[in-house]
Design an enzyme around this catalytic site. Sequence first.
Site, PDB file in Angstrom:
ATOM      1  N   SER A   9     -10.186   1.047   6.370  1.00 33.39           N
ATOM      2  CA  SER A   9      -9.334   2.220   6.577  1.00 33.39           C
ATOM      3  C   SER A   9      -9.439   3.162   5.381  1.00 33.39           C
ATOM      4  CB  SER A   9      -7.879   1.792   6.763  1.00 33.39           C
ATOM      5  OG  SER A   9      -7.742   1.018   7.924  1.00 33.39           O
ATOM      6  N   LYS A  29       0.877  -1.175   0.000  1.00 33.58           N
ATOM      7  CA  LYS A  29       0.000   0.000   0.000  1.00 33.58           C
ATOM      8  C   LYS A  29       0.918   1.229   0.000  1.00 33.58           C
ATOM      9  CE  LYS A  29      -3.809  -2.159   2.466  1.00 33.58           C
ATOM     10  NZ  LYS A  29      -4.417  -2.386   3.767  1.00 33.58           N
TER      11      LYS A  29
HETATM   12  P1  ADP Z   1      -8.047  -2.359   5.773  1.00 30.61           P
HETATM   13  O1  ADP Z   1      -8.472  -3.481   4.864  1.00 30.61           O
HETATM   14  O2  ADP Z   1      -9.193  -1.641   6.411  1.00 30.61           O
HETATM   15  O3  ADP Z   1      -6.999  -1.446   5.188  1.00 30.61           O
HETATM   16  P2  ADP Z   1      -6.049  -3.801   7.241  1.00 30.61           P
HETATM   17  O4  ADP Z   1      -5.248  -4.104   6.040  1.00 30.61           O
HETATM   18  O5  ADP Z   1      -5.398  -3.043   8.334  1.00 30.61           O
HETATM   19  O6  ADP Z   1      -7.379  -3.019   6.988  1.00 30.61           O
HETATM   20  O7  ADP Z   1      -6.710  -5.154   7.768  1.00 30.61           O
HETATM   21  C1  ADP Z   1      -6.329  -5.848   8.894  1.00 30.61           C
HETATM   22  C2  ADP Z   1      -7.340  -6.917   9.205  1.00 30.61           C
HETATM   23  O8  ADP Z   1      -8.520  -6.335   9.721  1.00 30.61           O
HETATM   24  C3  ADP Z   1      -7.775  -7.784   8.023  1.00 30.61           C
HETATM   25  O9  ADP Z   1      -7.907  -9.101   8.490  1.00 30.61           O
HETATM   26  C4  ADP Z   1      -9.121  -7.234   7.666  1.00 30.61           C
HETATM   27  O10 ADP Z   1      -9.949  -8.185   7.075  1.00 30.61           O
HETATM   28  C5  ADP Z   1      -9.637  -6.845   9.041  1.00 30.61           C
HETATM   29  N1  ADP Z   1     -10.642  -5.818   8.968  1.00 30.61           N
HETATM   30  C6  ADP Z   1     -10.500  -4.570   8.477  1.00 30.61           C
HETATM   31  N2  ADP Z   1     -11.666  -3.897   8.584  1.00 30.61           N
HETATM   32  C7  ADP Z   1     -12.561  -4.760   9.142  1.00 30.61           C
HETATM   33  C8  ADP Z   1     -13.950  -4.669   9.473  1.00 30.61           C
HETATM   34  N3  ADP Z   1     -14.645  -3.567   9.226  1.00 30.61           N
HETATM   35  N4  ADP Z   1     -14.534  -5.746  10.033  1.00 30.61           N
HETATM   36  C9  ADP Z   1     -13.832  -6.874  10.239  1.00 30.61           C
HETATM   37  N5  ADP Z   1     -12.536  -7.030   9.946  1.00 30.61           N
HETATM   38  C10 ADP Z   1     -11.906  -5.991   9.397  1.00 30.61           C
END
Ligand code: ADP
Length: 164
Positions: free
Chosen positions: A129, A41
Amino acid sequence: MSIAICPGSFDPITLGHLNIIRRTSRIFDRVIVCVMYNSNKTSPMFSVEERIDMVQRAVYKYPNVTVDSSAGLLAEYAKQFPGAVVVKGLRAASDFEYEFQMNLINKKINPEMETMFLTSSGKYTFLSSSVVREMARYDADLKGLVPDEIIEDIREKAKQWRSS
Ligand code: ADP
């Protein structure tokens, strides 16, 4: 002692992440939230130090949750905690496909590593995010999307973005 690792980029941490972390903390003795910054990212909104600081302020109320970070691969990171389980949140079918693929790769690097998934709580299914970053860009109300403790950090960063 059972240990869970909740990895993510947390750019920034949302209530969807926090919901998964809180539920994981009820199942495992210890939870390590790992802020990953190896990901492809590009141009994150927050530096890794800022992201760690915000996660720490969001999880302070959970005594068995600690925060760490890693610039490497999750499968390599997990080797330091034998028997630990990686816990991730699943929002939709698209998350599933990606996670299924990642799991196969991780298994090649670290065959001992197990990953478990918690389904997203209904009200956070569409929260990510990137949605938060987009809303912040337009100065929208972030209440109910991210922990209250970090709303001001995001508003401040978005203001800097707009004026740069
Ligand atoms: P994003 O996809 O929001 O950029 P990350 O890459 O930080 O988030 O994801 C980290 C973990 O958190 C992943 O396993 C993702 O599926 C989970 N996750 C992110 N947002 C949610 C949500 N709204 N509900 C459940 N799990 C989530």
